[in-house]
Design an enzyme around this catalytic site. Structure first.
Site, PDB file in Angstrom:
ATOM      1  N   CYS A  64       0.816  -1.199   0.000  1.00 26.00           N
ATOM      2  CA  CYS A  64       0.000   0.000   0.000  1.00 26.00           C
ATOM      3  C   CYS A  64       0.858   1.261   0.000  1.00 26.00           C
ATOM      4  CB  CYS A  64      -0.877   0.035   1.252  1.00 26.00           C
ATOM      5  SG  CYS A  64      -1.093  -1.518   2.083  1.00 26.00           S
TER       6      CYS A  64
ATOM      7  N   ALA B 249      -4.701  -4.981  -2.551  1.00 24.28           N
ATOM      8  CA  ALA B 249      -5.228  -6.102  -1.779  1.00 24.28           C
ATOM      9  C   ALA B 249      -4.569  -7.411  -2.195  1.00 24.28           C
ATOM     10  CB  ALA B 249      -6.745  -6.192  -1.956  1.00 24.28           C
ATOM     11  N   ILE B 250      -3.906  -8.074  -1.235  1.00 21.96           N
ATOM     12  CA  ILE B 250      -3.237  -9.355  -1.472  1.00 21.96           C
ATOM     13  C   ILE B 250      -3.709 -10.407  -0.466  1.00 21.96           C
ATOM     14  CG2 ILE B 250      -0.988 -10.532  -1.417  1.00 21.96           C
ATOM     15  CD1 ILE B 250       0.210  -7.876  -2.468  1.00 21.96           C
TER      16      ILE B 250
ATOM     17  N   GLU C  20       3.801  -6.662   4.485  1.00 25.47           N
ATOM     18  CA  GLU C  20       3.289  -8.002   4.748  1.00 25.47           C
ATOM     19  C   GLU C  20       3.877  -8.491   6.075  1.00 25.47           C
ATOM     20  OE1 GLU C  20       1.080  -9.403   2.856  1.00 25.47           O
ATOM     21  OE2 GLU C  20       1.254  -8.163   1.056  1.00 25.47           O
TER      22      GLU C  20
ATOM     23  N   SER D 127      11.823 -12.448  -6.186  1.00 28.15           N
ATOM     24  CA  SER D 127      13.055 -11.968  -6.807  1.00 28.15           C
ATOM     25  C   SER D 127      14.262 -12.476  -6.027  1.00 28.15           C
ATOM     26  CB  SER D 127      13.040 -10.438  -6.852  1.00 28.15           C
ATOM     27  OG  SER D 127      14.142  -9.944  -7.579  1.00 28.15           O
ATOM     28  N   GLY D 128      15.435 -12.464  -6.663  1.00 33.29           N
ATOM     29  CA  GLY D 128      16.620 -13.112  -6.096  1.00 33.29           C
ATOM     30  C   GLY D 128      17.615 -12.212  -5.398  1.00 33.29           C
TER      31      GLY D 128
END
EC number: 6.3.5.4
Length: 566
Positions: A2, A47-48, A70, A333-334
């Site tokens: 967000c 929104a996840i 998160e 991602s790495g």
């Protein structure tokens, strides 16, 4: 994921809505503003998790909470503390009620948090994955552009010196004098205070025989927790061992979409053929994007807008273009593997200085100073002969003597010593997690992917995994990412594991030369009068032989300065 914003004190509601709209790319699923006696908090949502819940800002009595990010362990925290709640923001509020500022130590995730409880508190995760900016007058935001309408813009020359040295301002500085960046692992309650830092506590139980099994277990756990959410999750795939290992492990748990970018006609930079090998190996649904010179120049101003302040890593432009073509809300991602396991070639060169012994070092120092060359190699040997710290970050571009030459205004010497702990090769990792990863790579992931409303997650940068790395004996950790490569043999073709490393680079220098763009550095400087023109001309004339990255830093800053101040 967000955007958050707030003001403690007087505010104009129309202006608050305006700056939230400036950050709408960070989340257009929901927008809300909560006014309270002492100020206002605002929120844009991507929104996840808990898609139909988790609405913010959250007001409970006289307290107000808002966060971006998160919290991977929020469900565990609900059980552990017997909280009668369902969402991440409610967990934050419940833990604040019980633990005060120590609540943040319980969180496992990536976050920027603001709390008003009699005064303003700001918190940022230990890696700095989620940005958080503030003023001492009581304004905070996920992006600088949301604060600019409330301040007088003035260039911070100390931050400019940091940018020249390390591609970015270093927290708490930003390129603007009165806007601050909360450092990773810190909180702010009127003063900046640290709540978390990386520690080096060696554990001799880790040996070359058991280290790979533990690394594989920790990486797998890290990936699994980052697969949380109610939306589809993809993976960036360059064809290098790091992103390929992430994608391959992830493919064991779900069918995966993978994404790569390349540059038609520039085989030295284009890695798509390697990504295809991996995509076929793991049976992913693979997508490729071609980035051209026209795309680069067409997108330039757009990238500067989302970048917020100059960050001198050219891969921001390729990342932004790739993000534009990803139809998902979350990607893996790495980032972090090279820094944790000493994957860069230059680390080997710095390792050579740790135990090197030379008699007559002071004589050699005097000889070197009589034969000055304006190159990094000269400066590194000067430091060694003078018994100074040789390593000052893997991404050091302008060294101090060059900064003093190029700037007309004298800035403070860049403070590199705060990132050196006396941990030998683990200093390389600590320094680069704080500066190169924290201030550049993670900002690329956040700013460029969030510009297209995509959350990027970095499994190598997991608290448990990083603590494990800092616990390894030096001889076990070794170099050249041997632990990662040995583990990858279970998941990837040997041709991918053994291929020569390439950075996430593209032919920016060739394109700038072809379009005669480098002259803009001098043209813009004649208006801004920030740099010494003769030294600029010397750098431009010598070009790629010595100053390729210097030129990119100067060009990017010049274009940004023209946009913001001229």
């Amino acid at each position: 994921m967000c955007a958050i914003f707030g003001i403690i004190g007087k505010y104009d509601l129309k202006k608050v809505r305006y700056v939230l709209d400036l950050m709408i790319h960070r989340g257009s699923d929901y927008q809300n503003i909560v006014e309270f006696k002492d100020g206002v908090f605002g929120f844009n949502r991507l929104a996840i998790e808990n898609i139909d819940k988790n609405l913010q800002p959250l007001k409970i009595g006289n307290r107000v909470f808002v966060f971006n990010g998160e919290i991977y362990n929020y469900k565990d925290l609900i059980k552990q503390y017997n909280l009668n709640v369902k969402t991440e923001i409610e967990v934050i509020a419940g833990l604040w009620e019980r633990l005060g500022v120590d609540f943040v130590k319980k969180l496992d995730g990536m976050f920027a948090i603001a709390i008003f409880d009699k005064k303003l508190y700001l918190f940022r995760d230990e890696f700095g994955k989620k940005p958080l900016y503030f003023t001492k007058s009581g304004i905070f935001a996920s992006e600088i552009k949301a604060i600019l309408p409330f301040i007088e813009k003035k260039l911070n020359f100390d931050a400019l010196a940091e940018y020249l040295a390390y591609n970015s301002s270093i927290a708490p500085n930003t390129i603007y004098n009165s806007i601050y960046k909360l450092p990773a692992g810190c909180f702010y309650d009127g003063e900046i205070k640290r709540w978390c830092d990386f520690e080096r506590i060696e554990n001799e139980k880790w040996t070359k025989d058991n280290v790979c099994n533990e690394f594989e277990k920790l990486l797998t756990e890290s990936i699994k927790k980052r697969l949380q959410g109610e939306v589809e999750i993809g993976s960036l795939l360059s064809g290098g061992v790091d992103s390929s290992l992430i994608a391959s492990v992830t493919s064991k748990f779900r069918k995966l979409k993978t994404f790569s970018i390349g540059y038609e006609g520039y085989d030295n930079y284009d890695e798509r053929k390697y990504a295809r090998v991996v995509a076929n190996h793991i049976d992913s649904e693979h997508f490729e994007v071609n980035f051209t010179k026209k795309d680069f120049f067409d997108e330039f101003e757009n990238v500067l807008f989302y970048m917020d302040e100059p960050i001198g890593d050219s891969s921001f432009f390729a990342a932004k273009f790739l993000a534009k073509h990803i139809p998902l809300k979350v990607v893996l991602s790495g980032e972090g593997s090279d820094e944790l396991f000493l994957g860069y070639r230059r680390y080997n060169e710095y390792l050579g200085f740790l135990d090197a012994y030379l008699p007559n070092k002071m004589w050699l120092k005097k000889y070197l100073e009589r034969h000055y060359e304006d190159i990094k190699e000269w400066e590194v040997f000067r430091r060694f002969f003078a018994n100074e710290e040789v390593f000052r970050g893997i991404n050091e571009i302008f060294f101090q003597r060059q900064i003093n030459k190029v700037l007309k205004v004298k800035a403070k010497e860049v403070d590199y010593k705060r990132f050196l702990k006396g941990w030998r090769s683990f200093d390389f990792t600590y320094f680069d997690l704080k500066v190169w990863v924290g201030e550049v790579l993670l900002m690329k992931l956040d700013k460029m992917f969030m510009s297209n409303s995509i959350e990027a997650r970095s499994p190598f940068l997991d608290r448990s995994l990083v603590q494990f790395v800092f616990s390894l004996p030096e001889v076990v950790r070794g170099k050249n990412k041997w632990i990662v490569k040995e583990t990858a043999k279970k998941y990837l073709p040997i041709s991918i594991i053994n291929r020569r490393k390439k950075g996430f680079a593209f032919p920016f220098y060739e394109w700038l030369k072809e379009e005669n763009e480098l002259k803009r550095i001098v043209d813009i400087n004649r208006k801004s009068r920030i740099f010494n023109e003769e030294y600029l001309k010397e750098i431009i004339k010598t070009g790629h032989k010595r100053y390729k990255q210097h030129l990119w830093s100067l060009y990017l800053f010049s274009r940004w300065c023209e946009k913001e101040f001229l």
